[in-house]
Design an enzyme around this catalytic site. Sequence first.
Site, mmCIF file in Angstrom:
data_model
loop_
_atom_site.group_PDB
_atom_site.id
_atom_site.type_symbol
_atom_site.label_atom_id
_atom_site.label_comp_id
_atom_site.label_asym_id
_atom_site.label_seq_id
_atom_site.Cartn_x
_atom_site.Cartn_y
_atom_site.Cartn_z
ATOM 1 C CD GLN A 291 -3.036 -1.072 0.294
ATOM 2 O OE1 GLN A 291 -3.222 -0.072 -0.375
ATOM 3 N NE2 GLN A 291 -3.806 -2.147 0.187
ATOM 4 C CG ASP A 389 -6.960 -5.735 -0.679
ATOM 5 O OD1 ASP A 389 -7.597 -5.098 -1.548
ATOM 6 O OD2 ASP A 389 -5.977 -5.262 -0.087
ATOM 7 C CB CYS A 416 -8.768 -0.242 -4.851
ATOM 8 S SG CYS A 416 -8.436 -1.547 -6.022
HETATM 9 C C1 LIG Z 1 -5.088 -4.861 -4.104
HETATM 10 S S1 LIG Z 1 -3.732 -5.929 -3.940
HETATM 11 C C2 LIG Z 1 -3.884 -6.331 -2.248
HETATM 12 C C3 LIG Z 1 -2.656 -6.829 -1.545
HETATM 13 C C4 LIG Z 1 -2.690 -6.863 -0.015
HETATM 14 N N1 LIG Z 1 -3.954 -7.282 0.542
HETATM 15 C C5 LIG Z 1 -2.277 -5.510 0.566
HETATM 16 O O1 LIG Z 1 -3.149 -4.744 0.987
HETATM 17 O O2 LIG Z 1 -1.071 -5.233 0.568
HETATM 18 C C6 LIG Z 1 -4.360 -7.325 -4.786
HETATM 19 C C7 LIG Z 1 -3.383 -8.477 -4.914
HETATM 20 O O3 LIG Z 1 -4.066 -9.575 -5.521
HETATM 21 C C8 LIG Z 1 -3.143 -10.282 -6.347
HETATM 22 N N2 LIG Z 1 -3.995 -11.065 -7.277
HETATM 23 C C9 LIG Z 1 -4.776 -10.590 -8.275
HETATM 24 N N3 LIG Z 1 -5.505 -11.584 -8.825
HETATM 25 C C10 LIG Z 1 -5.172 -12.730 -8.166
HETATM 26 C C11 LIG Z 1 -5.600 -14.087 -8.259
HETATM 27 N N4 LIG Z 1 -6.523 -14.471 -9.152
HETATM 28 N N5 LIG Z 1 -5.065 -14.986 -7.436
HETATM 29 C C12 LIG Z 1 -4.121 -14.603 -6.512
HETATM 30 N N6 LIG Z 1 -3.691 -13.323 -6.367
HETATM 31 C C13 LIG Z 1 -4.201 -12.394 -7.179
HETATM 32 C C14 LIG Z 1 -2.280 -9.202 -6.930
HETATM 33 O O4 LIG Z 1 -1.041 -9.716 -7.327
HETATM 34 C C15 LIG Z 1 -2.166 -8.210 -5.759
HETATM 35 O O5 LIG Z 1 -1.032 -8.471 -4.969
#
Ligand SMILES: C[S@@+](CC[C@H](N)C(=O)[O-])C[C@H]1O[C@@H](n2cnc3c(N)ncnc32)[C@H](O)[C@@H]1O
Length: 460
Positions: A291, A389, A416
């Site tokens: 973040q 998330d 988001c």
């Molecule tokens: C908005 S970020 C949130 C990360 C964490 N919760 C934070 O607040 O630091 C979303 C995360 O989901 C991962 N992501 C997106 N699609 C995914 C999927 N289908 N399976 C696993 N991870 C995924 C991305 O790589 C990213 O790190």
Amino acid sequence: MPPLDAKRHPAARGDELELTIDAMGSGPDGVGHLGDYVVFVPGTLPGERVWTRITSATRKFARGELLEVLAEAPERRAPGCQHYLRCGGCQRRHQDYPAQLRDKQARLQRAVDHAAGPGVLAVQPTVPARPPHGQRHKVVVHLRNTRTNGLEPCFHRLRSPELEAITECPASDPLAWDLALETVRRLHDLPHGAWDPDFAPHGLLRSVLVRATTNGACHLVLVARQPEIPGLQELVPALQAAGATAIAVNHNPGEFSQLLGPHTERIAGPSRLPEQLGDTTYLISPTAFFQTSPQQALVLVESVLDWLRPSANDVVADLFCGGGLLTLPLARRAKLAFGVEWNALAVGDARAAAEHNGLRNATFHSGDVPTWLLRCGRDLPRPNLVALDPPRAGLDPAVVRELARLRPQRLAYVSCEPETLGRDLRLLLGAGYRLHSALSIDMFPETAHLEALACLERTG
Ligand SMILES: C[S@@+](CC[C@H](N)C(=O)[O-])C[C@H]1O[C@@H](n2cnc3c(N)ncnc32)[C@H](O)[C@@H]1O
């Protein structure tokens, strides 16, 4: 206003007209109407009367530029940045901060109303960033050649891949910003120009990325077309003196629109920097997701903990866990916490941080969330609490299906993107959940970006 002609749009490029702004669009635009025809004017606010010049017009809507504000909204303020609205980094600097917060609350309310119906749940006031400036601890400047063989730091222009030269950024953490600028100055000393696919295809340097932690350490990443930047070693002491705790080079031979390439090589200092938030130390690789505002990230963590209230009997899943922002503090309080994330670098950071914090009950799975959920309650434990998330696109319907099968007691959905949140909440309400509360946490002051937390519990 020009006469409405049946054969032409209500407005054409070059027209100048008076307009009343009646709503806020999703970016920097105020929205006005000529009958049913919509006109977007950046830098305006609801309730204002403005004089605008139309810059483009289609059958459905037009865009205008602001020539003069004829009657100001009470929430108008001076933007406080000379690059505002040419640079794409901020969209709400012309609106005072309390109004930005109210606007985010109202947008989240619309998403909740869409899902649960109007009047069912009042969302809580947006949690402000204090102060609202200097919150961006990740700064990325792109490099451009100047006419005098120098380099200048740039951001992308508003709604454009074009670059805009930048000299100040009040939204950025001052340490990160100063180091980014000093790095660009130091890179002048090397005989490498900036890469430009049209005008300098042999240039080497692309971007400078700085990630600053709350204790003042900075990770500096130089993004280049080649794996090595000749002469960089000689610059290292000066970059360290300018505040770089760690230095790396990212090799990116890819498209102009792509910030990072797949390989990052450590040049000096550690490959991860520690960030202390609450009772947890995170270990952050500069090119993995974390973040952008650590202060607001901690508010998010505390809000999720308040809702899920994990105890020593609970098994918690943190879906889309990144570097373990939520997983680690959840694990500290729960019997077991699993994080699922497909970015291997982020999973490496999360595992290293679990070890660093002595959290043996935090485990991380590198893979796809829907696929992993299919295994829960079969060959993997069944979570009774879940944090989610997802990225902007929101949840794959398979995730909702699996949650309906697993029936965790409480969900903390971090989003988001209010539109996909509204869509997903509707699905979750249909899958046996009730919306308990919702709030936004202002992770991105001065912008239209909204970070929200929706708290759900199982009915029956
Ligand atoms: C908005 S970020 C949130 C990360 C964490 N919760 C934070 O607040 O630091 C979303 C995360 O989901 C991962 N992501 C997106 N699609 C995914 C999927 N289908 N399976 C696993 N991870 C995924 C991305 O790589 C990213 O790190």
